[in-house]
Design an enzyme around this catalytic site. Structure first.
Site, short mmCIF file in Angstrom:
data_model
loop_
_atom_site.label_atom_id
_atom_site.label_comp_id
_atom_site.label_asym_id
_atom_site.label_seq_id
_atom_site.Cartn_x
_atom_site.Cartn_y
_atom_site.Cartn_z
N GLY A 78 11.88 -38.38 106.77
CA GLY A 78 11.62 -38.19 105.34
C GLY A 78 10.12 -38.13 105.10
O GLY A 78 9.36 -38.85 105.74
N LEU A 93 16.11 -34.91 112.99
CA LEU A 93 16.61 -34.23 114.19
C LEU A 93 17.97 -34.79 114.57
O LEU A 93 18.15 -36.00 114.63
CB LEU A 93 15.62 -34.44 115.34
CG LEU A 93 15.88 -33.68 116.63
CD1 LEU A 93 15.59 -32.19 116.42
CD2 LEU A 93 15.01 -34.22 117.77
N THR A 111 11.77 -41.40 113.94
CA THR A 111 10.73 -40.59 114.61
C THR A 111 10.05 -41.37 115.72
O THR A 111 9.77 -40.84 116.80
CB THR A 111 9.67 -40.16 113.57
OG1 THR A 111 10.34 -39.46 112.53
CG2 THR A 111 8.61 -39.28 114.18
N ASP A 151 9.25 -47.03 102.83
CA ASP A 151 10.05 -48.26 102.82
C ASP A 151 9.29 -49.48 103.33
O ASP A 151 9.73 -50.61 103.13
CB ASP A 151 11.31 -48.08 103.68
CG ASP A 151 12.26 -47.05 103.10
OD1 ASP A 151 12.04 -46.63 101.95
OD2 ASP A 151 13.21 -46.66 103.81
N GLY A 204 8.80 -42.37 110.68
CA GLY A 204 9.37 -43.69 110.49
C GLY A 204 10.16 -44.13 111.72
O GLY A 204 9.92 -43.64 112.83
N THR A 251 6.26 -44.62 106.35
CA THR A 251 7.49 -44.69 105.56
C THR A 251 7.19 -45.36 104.24
O THR A 251 6.45 -46.35 104.20
CB THR A 251 8.65 -45.45 106.25
OG1 THR A 251 9.64 -45.76 105.27
CG2 THR A 251 8.21 -46.74 106.90
O1 F6P Z 1 13.33 -43.56 104.95
C1 F6P Z 1 12.66 -43.19 103.82
C2 F6P Z 1 13.63 -42.83 102.71
O2 F6P Z 1 12.85 -42.40 101.63
C3 F6P Z 1 14.58 -43.94 102.30
O3 F6P Z 1 14.02 -44.87 101.44
C4 F6P Z 1 15.69 -43.14 101.67
O4 F6P Z 1 16.90 -43.83 101.72
C5 F6P Z 1 15.76 -41.93 102.53
O5 F6P Z 1 14.48 -41.74 103.08
C6 F6P Z 1 16.20 -40.68 101.79
O6 F6P Z 1 16.37 -39.68 102.72
P1 F6P Z 1 16.60 -38.15 102.36
O7 F6P Z 1 15.27 -37.58 102.00
O8 F6P Z 1 17.14 -37.57 103.61
O9 F6P Z 1 17.54 -38.09 101.21
#
Ligand code: F6P
Length: 341
Positions: free
Chosen positions: A10, A73, A105, A127, A102, A125
């Site tokens: 992400g 991936l 990765t 998070d 993150g 990340t």
């Molecule tokens: O891992 C980062 C993050 O932003 C999380 O907080 C969230 O749950 C996820 O990615 C969302 O992923 P995507 O962009 O695939 O919807």
């Protein structure tokens, strides 16, 4: 030295700041060549890359997203890369790969490194859940966005005597909910680390209304869930990247509270707004420092390691250390915000 760089998983504000920093340090100080793979590991496997010189990274420091593109991936494709990692590095002519990403990765980075590819990782990340580093860039920006949302929701909640349930990101770690909830003065915070009882939230809202404060804002992490037997809430399926698909705790909780309280409750799902836009000054600085240290580590042959913030210093730590466990919110951090749990 020829350096390959990619951004995977992400996206997150600050990725471009790392790319820029790597190119600046590598090209200006070391006379290196840098290439950027497109769309994460997919670009590495498909041999899709472009040269990155000083002009290519000009003006990107404050830009959100990633100029290289990002992608998750599928697990099978990573095994393909690991099978011939040293040959792949030789074929591409890279002396080191710098993947920025993150947990997923960095796990892939570790596997590639163990399979013989020279790798220096950079954690990112929103998070903030990577245990080996005190902070990841992107988190400060996300907390700022969520805090502003809580501030704004308070005024409209008060006008309409409503309960607002703000759902923020955080699958397994509730750092964004904790810090934006504290910074925004949310009246309730629900984290994945501690199952909540909606009855406690009902009590808190009723007490506020009884003393004349006829509104409430509750900040809930997307991965938060009610304690067993307290409220109907299903478990989500697992997607192709191994992530749980959530059932929408913000919507479910707002519905539950409206039903139990007999007062209007509205869900607000912040979603990807938290990941978009320009990084804060803090995130730009941390990302720039990580990029600088990644290049230095590559020149010192510190492969199989990643940059990490320890206190105020950037240090290199083994990738293995980075991905063994997620950094979740510990009890003492919850205690500091106890009145709102
Ligand atoms: O891992 C980062 C993050 O932003 C999380 O907080 C969230 O749950 C996820 O990615 C969302 O992923 P995507 O962009 O695939 O919807």
């Amino acid at each position: 030295m020829r350096i390959g760089i990619l951004t995977a998983g992400g996206d997150c504000p600050g990725l471009n700041a790392v790319i820029r920093s790597v190119v600046h340090r590598a090209v200006t100080h070391h006379g290196d060549e840098v290439i950027g793979f497109e769309d994460g590991y997919k670009g590495l496997l498909d041999r899709r890359y472009r040269p990155l010189d000083l002009n290519a990274v000009s003006g990107i420091l404050a830009r959100g997203g990633t100029i290289l593109g990002s992608a998750r991936l599928e697990r099978g494709r990573l095994a393909e890369a690991c099978e011939n990692a040293p040959e792949l590095a030789r074929e591409l002519g890279i002396d080191v790969l710098i993947p920025i990403g993150g947990e997923g990765t960095l796990t892939a980075a570790r596997l590639l490194s163990e399979a013989g590819m020279p790798v220096v990782g950079v954690p990112k990340t929103i998070d903030n859940d990577i245990s080996a580093t005190d902070r990841t860039f992107g988190f400060d920006t996300a907390v700022g966005v969520a805090t502003e949302a809580i501030d704004r929701l308070k005024t409209t909640a008060e006008s309409h005597q409503r309960v607002m349930v703000v759902e923020v990101m955080g699958r397994h770690a509730g750092w964004i909910a904790l810090e934006s909830g504290m910074a925004g003065g949310a009246h309730g915070i629900c984290l994945p680390e501690r199952p909540f009882d909606p009855a406690d939230l009902v009590k808190m809202v009723e007490e506020r209304f009884a003393r004349g404060k006829k509104f409430a804002v509750i900040c809930v992490a997307e991965g938060a869930h009610p304690a067993e037997g307290t409220m109907a809430y299903g478990k989500g399926a697992i997607d192709q990247y191994g992530h749980e698909r959530f059932h929408g705790i913000g919507n479910a909780l707002a519905g539950e509270l409206e039903h139990r309280l007999g007062k209007e409750a509205r869900p607000v799902i912040l979603g990807h707004v938290q990941r978009g836009g320009s990084p804060t000054a803090y995130d730009r600085v941390l990302a720039t420092r990580f990029g600088w240290h990644a290049v230095e580590a590559a020149h010192h042959g510190e492969f199989g390691r990643m940059t990490a913030l320890r206190g105020t210093r950037v240090e290199m730590v083994p990738l293995a250390e980075a991905v063994t466990e997620l950094k979740t919110v510990p009890q003492d951090r919850m205690d500091e915000a106890e009145s709102v749990f």
